[in-house]
Design an enzyme around this catalytic site. Structure first.
Site, mmCIF file in Angstrom:
data_model
loop_
_atom_site.group_PDB
_atom_site.id
_atom_site.type_symbol
_atom_site.label_atom_id
_atom_site.label_comp_id
_atom_site.label_asym_id
_atom_site.label_seq_id
_atom_site.Cartn_x
_atom_site.Cartn_y
_atom_site.Cartn_z
ATOM 1 N N ALA A 1 63.754 27.095 23.493
ATOM 2 C CA ALA A 1 63.079 26.511 22.335
ATOM 3 C C ALA A 1 63.911 25.320 21.886
ATOM 4 O O ALA A 1 65.111 25.248 22.156
ATOM 5 C CB ALA A 1 62.929 27.523 21.208
ATOM 6 N N SER A 2 63.272 24.383 21.191
ATOM 7 C CA SER A 2 63.947 23.132 20.869
ATOM 8 C C SER A 2 64.963 23.245 19.748
ATOM 9 O O SER A 2 65.962 22.545 19.729
ATOM 10 C CB SER A 2 62.917 22.055 20.505
ATOM 11 O OG SER A 2 62.067 21.811 21.598
#
Length: 205
Positions: free
Chosen positions: A10-11
């Protein structure tokens, strides 16, 4: 039987990198397989400098499968970095399987050499295309964000982050008390830039 390494990304820390874990587990279970190793991190897909991805690549052996939910979980890289990653995967003989790329699913199925080579060729082209789309989506979003910020500034709607007056007041007290910047950073869990700003402010008062 393929050794399956599942990669979850995930970012930001606010996002849940493990959200897709159930989908990956369901995918392998339906095929009578198991995930042998999990690699989970919160890093941008636009950089190759990802600790868990690097660890996965070090762990890989010929014939292993790198399993992801979507191609953009693996790459939002620019062309040069994607080419490097793809070359590393090829040199290690690692096959990428993505849930959003059905043609790649055959990589975890038994088949003759001809079929495997055909699938690998098709998947190579599809991966390149999806990686390019993921990069374009990334750059488009960054551009729209930048344009939105500039517009908000021009219209006077953009304000900086509200100053933490209580914390900064304490930093000022600690500076006057003679504590070092490093001690203050550790004690107040702030950046050196913040301490520098308060120190400069004290010099002008």
């Amino acid at each position: 039987m393929a050794f399956i390494r599942a990669y979850l990304r995930a970012s930001t820390k606010e996002q849940d990198a493990g959200r897709a874990r159930a989908d990956l587990e369901r995918f392998v279970k339906e095929r009578g397989l198991v995930v042998a190793a999990w690699y989970e991190e919160n890093e941008s897909g636009a950089t190759l400098k990802r600790p868990e991805l690097e660890r996965l690549m070090r762990d890989c052996h010929p014939g292993d499968v790198l399993l992801v939910e979507q191609v953009d979980r693996l790459s939002r890289l620019n062309e040069a970095d994607w080419e490097k990653l793809r070359t590393d995967l090829k040199s290690k003989q690692v096959r990428v399987v993505a849930l959003d790329l059905p043609t790649s699913w055959q990589a975890v199925s038994e088949g003759d050499e001809f079929s495997r080579r055909m699938v690998d060729a098709i998947n190579g082209m599809m991966l390149d295309m999806l990686a390019a789309i993921a990069r374009k989506d990334y750059t488009d979003r960054r551009r729209r964000q930048s344009q939105g910020i500039e517009k908000a500034k021009a219209e006077g709607r953009m304000r900086g982050r509200k100053e933490d007056e209580k914390r900064n007041g304490k930093i000022a007290v600690l500076l006057r008390a003679g504590l070092s910047w490093s001690q203050i950073v550790e004690q107040e869990e702030c950046s050196r830039a913040t301490v520098a700003k308060i120190a400069k402010r004290l010099q002008t008062t």
